[in-house]
Scaffold this motif. Structure first.
Motif, PDB file in Angstrom:
ATOM      1  N   PHE A   1       0.772  -1.206  -0.004  1.00 29.00           N
ATOM      2  CA  PHE A   1       0.084   0.004  -0.057  1.00 29.00           C
ATOM      3  C   PHE A   1       0.894   1.280  -0.170  1.00 29.00           C
ATOM      4  O   PHE A   1       2.007   1.189   0.547  1.00 29.00           O
ATOM      5  CB  PHE A   1      -0.781   0.042   1.290  1.00 29.00           C
ATOM      6  CG  PHE A   1      -1.988  -1.124   1.402  1.00 29.00           C
ATOM      7  CD1 PHE A   1      -3.160  -1.061   0.811  1.00 29.00           C
ATOM      8  CD2 PHE A   1      -1.325  -2.232   1.650  1.00 29.00           C
ATOM      9  CE1 PHE A   1      -3.970  -2.196   0.766  1.00 29.00           C
ATOM     10  CE2 PHE A   1      -2.471  -3.670   1.748  1.00 29.00           C
ATOM     11  CZ  PHE A   1      -3.662  -3.342   1.091  1.00 29.00           C
ATOM     12  N   THR A   2       0.474   2.226  -0.440  1.00 35.48           N
ATOM     13  CA  THR A   2       0.761   3.787  -0.566  1.00 35.48           C
ATOM     14  C   THR A   2       0.332   4.535   0.513  1.00 35.48           C
ATOM     15  O   THR A   2      -0.908   4.705   0.525  1.00 35.48           O
ATOM     16  CB  THR A   2       0.781   4.288  -1.988  1.00 35.48           C
ATOM     17  OG1 THR A   2       1.315   3.538  -2.835  1.00 35.48           O
ATOM     18  CG2 THR A   2       1.728   5.656  -1.924  1.00 35.48           C
ATOM     19  N   TYR A   3       1.213   5.073   1.523  1.00 32.88           N
ATOM     20  CA  TYR A   3       0.782   6.083   2.416  1.00 32.88           C
ATOM     21  C   TYR A   3       0.894   7.676   2.087  1.00 32.88           C
ATOM     22  O   TYR A   3       1.802   7.934   1.377  1.00 32.88           O
ATOM     23  CB  TYR A   3       1.698   5.780   3.634  1.00 32.88           C
ATOM     24  CG  TYR A   3       1.256   6.515   4.878  1.00 32.88           C
ATOM     25  CD1 TYR A   3      -0.062   6.483   5.398  1.00 32.88           C
ATOM     26  CD2 TYR A   3       2.079   7.594   5.157  1.00 32.88           C
ATOM     27  CE1 TYR A   3      -0.535   7.251   6.648  1.00 32.88           C
ATOM     28  CE2 TYR A   3       1.643   8.557   6.415  1.00 32.88           C
ATOM     29  CZ  TYR A   3       0.396   8.194   6.814  1.00 32.88           C
ATOM     30  OH  TYR A   3      -0.199   9.126   8.052  1.00 32.88           O
ATOM     31  N   ASP A   4      -0.091   8.243   2.229  1.00 33.04           N
ATOM     32  CA  ASP A   4      -0.457   9.669   2.084  1.00 33.04           C
ATOM     33  C   ASP A   4      -0.470  10.408   3.388  1.00 33.04           C
ATOM     34  O   ASP A   4      -1.420  10.084   4.011  1.00 33.04           O
ATOM     35  CB  ASP A   4      -1.434   9.935   1.258  1.00 33.04           C
ATOM     36  CG  ASP A   4      -1.503  11.230   0.928  1.00 33.04           C
ATOM     37  OD1 ASP A   4      -0.567  12.250   1.149  1.00 33.04           O
ATOM     38  OD2 ASP A   4      -2.634  11.655   0.398  1.00 33.04           O
ATOM     39  N   PRO A   5       0.610  10.899   3.755  1.00 36.21           N
ATOM     40  CA  PRO A   5       0.746  11.503   5.191  1.00 36.21           C
ATOM     41  C   PRO A   5      -0.348  12.621   5.214  1.00 36.21           C
ATOM     42  O   PRO A   5      -0.789  13.136   6.408  1.00 36.21           O
ATOM     43  CB  PRO A   5       2.364  11.931   5.475  1.00 36.21           C
ATOM     44  CG  PRO A   5       2.791  11.732   4.346  1.00 36.21           C
ATOM     45  CD  PRO A   5       1.840  10.956   3.221  1.00 36.21           C
ATOM     46  N   SER A   6      -0.393  13.441   4.150  1.00 35.36           N
ATOM     47  CA  SER A   6      -1.295  14.643   4.173  1.00 35.36           C
ATOM     48  C   SER A   6      -2.722  14.278   4.632  1.00 35.36           C
ATOM     49  O   SER A   6      -3.561  14.954   5.301  1.00 35.36           O
ATOM     50  CB  SER A   6      -1.387  15.358   2.923  1.00 35.36           C
ATOM     51  OG  SER A   6      -1.592  14.460   1.803  1.00 35.36           O
ATOM     52  N   SER A   7      -3.182  13.231   4.212  1.00 36.49           N
ATOM     53  CA  SER A   7      -4.580  12.532   4.274  1.00 36.49           C
ATOM     54  C   SER A   7      -4.649  11.645   5.542  1.00 36.49           C
ATOM     55  O   SER A   7      -5.962  11.099   5.982  1.00 36.49           O
ATOM     56  CB  SER A   7      -5.314  12.296   3.161  1.00 36.49           C
ATOM     57  OG  SER A   7      -4.726  11.217   2.727  1.00 36.49           O
ATOM     58  N   ASP A   8      -3.377  11.017   5.818  1.00 35.45           N
ATOM     59  CA  ASP A   8      -3.266  10.096   6.800  1.00 35.45           C
ATOM     60  C   ASP A   8      -4.033   8.839   6.237  1.00 35.45           C
ATOM     61  O   ASP A   8      -4.851   8.073   6.952  1.00 35.45           O
ATOM     62  CB  ASP A   8      -3.640  10.397   8.006  1.00 35.45           C
ATOM     63  CG  ASP A   8      -3.485   9.472   9.077  1.00 35.45           C
ATOM     64  OD1 ASP A   8      -2.480   8.607   9.204  1.00 35.45           O
ATOM     65  OD2 ASP A   8      -3.889   9.459  10.339  1.00 35.45           O
ATOM     66  N   THR A   9      -3.998   8.607   4.937  1.00 38.44           N
ATOM     67  CA  THR A   9      -4.499   7.312   4.400  1.00 38.44           C
ATOM     68  C   THR A   9      -3.668   6.202   3.474  1.00 38.44           C
ATOM     69  O   THR A   9      -2.620   6.684   3.261  1.00 38.44           O
ATOM     70  CB  THR A   9      -5.572   7.742   3.498  1.00 38.44           C
ATOM     71  OG1 THR A   9      -5.278   8.373   2.373  1.00 38.44           O
ATOM     72  CG2 THR A   9      -6.817   8.477   3.892  1.00 38.44           C
ATOM     73  N   PHE A  10      -4.080   5.091   3.343  1.00 40.85           N
ATOM     74  CA  PHE A  10      -3.406   4.312   2.437  1.00 40.85           C
ATOM     75  C   PHE A  10      -4.216   3.948   1.369  1.00 40.85           C
ATOM     76  O   PHE A  10      -5.183   3.960   1.485  1.00 40.85           O
ATOM     77  CB  PHE A  10      -3.115   2.818   3.484  1.00 40.85           C
ATOM     78  CG  PHE A  10      -1.984   2.650   4.314  1.00 40.85           C
ATOM     79  CD1 PHE A  10      -0.807   2.641   3.913  1.00 40.85           C
ATOM     80  CD2 PHE A  10      -2.353   3.057   5.709  1.00 40.85           C
ATOM     81  CE1 PHE A  10       0.250   2.756   5.128  1.00 40.85           C
ATOM     82  CE2 PHE A  10      -1.411   3.058   6.708  1.00 40.85           C
ATOM     83  CZ  PHE A  10      -0.159   2.968   6.244  1.00 40.85           C
ATOM     84  N   THR A  11      -3.234   3.818   0.207  1.00 38.83           N
ATOM     85  CA  THR A  11      -4.217   3.673  -0.956  1.00 38.83           C
ATOM     86  C   THR A  11      -3.643   2.057  -1.499  1.00 38.83           C
ATOM     87  O   THR A  11      -2.507   1.621  -1.258  1.00 38.83           O
ATOM     88  CB  THR A  11      -3.821   4.621  -1.965  1.00 38.83           C
ATOM     89  OG1 THR A  11      -4.068   5.983  -1.822  1.00 38.83           O
ATOM     90  CG2 THR A  11      -4.450   4.414  -3.438  1.00 38.83           C
ATOM     91  N   CYS A  12      -4.584   1.230  -1.946  1.00 39.74           N
ATOM     92  CA  CYS A  12      -4.437   0.132  -2.229  1.00 39.74           C
ATOM     93  C   CYS A  12      -3.752  -0.142  -3.847  1.00 39.74           C
ATOM     94  O   CYS A  12      -3.527   0.821  -4.461  1.00 39.74           O
ATOM     95  CB  CYS A  12      -5.431  -1.085  -2.348  1.00 39.74           C
ATOM     96  SG  CYS A  12      -6.752  -0.459  -3.742  1.00 39.74           S
ATOM     97  N   LEU A  13      -3.462  -1.364  -4.258  1.00 37.07           N
ATOM     98  CA  LEU A  13      -2.609  -1.473  -5.448  1.00 37.07           C
ATOM     99  C   LEU A  13      -3.635  -0.889  -6.634  1.00 37.07           C
ATOM    100  O   LEU A  13      -2.951  -0.626  -7.709  1.00 37.07           O
ATOM    101  CB  LEU A  13      -2.585  -3.045  -5.819  1.00 37.07           C
ATOM    102  CG  LEU A  13      -1.281  -3.521  -4.624  1.00 37.07           C
ATOM    103  CD1 LEU A  13      -1.396  -5.028  -4.742  1.00 37.07           C
ATOM    104  CD2 LEU A  13      -0.014  -2.884  -4.977  1.00 37.07           C
ATOM    105  N   GLN A  14      -4.808  -1.083  -6.430  1.00 39.13           N
ATOM    106  CA  GLN A  14      -5.883  -0.648  -7.444  1.00 39.13           C
ATOM    107  C   GLN A  14      -6.049   0.878  -7.524  1.00 39.13           C
ATOM    108  O   GLN A  14      -7.001   1.306  -8.132  1.00 39.13           O
ATOM    109  CB  GLN A  14      -7.261  -1.408  -7.504  1.00 39.13           C
ATOM    110  CG  GLN A  14      -6.887  -2.788  -7.806  1.00 39.13           C
ATOM    111  CD  GLN A  14      -8.143  -3.680  -7.684  1.00 39.13           C
ATOM    112  OE1 GLN A  14      -9.237  -3.455  -6.934  1.00 39.13           O
ATOM    113  NE2 GLN A  14      -8.154  -4.819  -8.257  1.00 39.13           N
TER     114      GLN A  14
END
Length: 120
Positions: free
Chosen positions: A104-117
Motif C-alpha cells: 500500500f502507498t501511504y499519504d501523510p497529508s490525508s493519513d490514508t493508505f491506497t491499495c494497488l488498485q
C-alpha cells in the motif's frame, strides 16, 4: 467465546511486577477480547501509584509492542524491552488475500493508505 458450540468464559490477566522483590504491584482482569497493548500505560500508572516510584524499565511480550506503546515509553523516558509486534507476527499465519503493509502507498497529508488498485 464459543468452543465447539459451548460458550466459555474468556478473560486475560494483566500485571506489573517489581522485579527486585518479585511482587505484583498492579493487576487488571479484562474480557478476552480486550487488546492487551492498550493496558500497558494503565498498569504503569497503577504501579507508580501503588509503589510511589517511577517506572524505569518495562519488559513485556510482543503483544505490547505497538508503535503507540513505544512512543509512550519514550515520552516518559522509560526503557522498553518489548519485541515489535509487527516483526513478531510477520509472515505468521498470513491468510490468502491479505496483503502486507508494503503493498500500500501511504499519504501523510490525508493519513490514508491506497491499495494497488488506487483505492483508499
Amino acid at each position: 467465546m464459543n468452543h465447539g458450540g459451548r460458550p466459555k468464559l474468556y478473560y486475560k490477566t494483566h500485571r506489573a511486577v517489581d522485579p527486585a522483590h518479585e511482587i505484583i504491584t498492579a493487576v487488571e482482569v479484562t474480557p478476552g477480547a480486550v487488546n492487551e497493548a492498550h493496558r500497558m500505560l494503565p498498569l504503569i500508572e497503577t504501579h507508580e501509584a501503588n509503589t510511589s516510584t517511577a517506572v524505569e524499565t518495562v519488559v513485556a511480550d510482543s503483544m505490547y509492542g505497538t508503535i503507540e506503546n513505544f512512543l509512550a515509553l519514550h515520552e516518559r523516558k522509560i526503557r522498553g524491552h518489548v519485541p515489535l509486534l509487527k516483526k513478531t507476527h510477520e509472515n505468521k499465519g498470513r491468510k490468502e488475500g491479505i496483503f502486507p503493509e508494503g503493498a500500500f502507498t501511504y499519504d501523510p497529508s490525508s493519513d490514508t493508505f491506497t491499495c494497488l488498485q488506487g483505492r483508499p
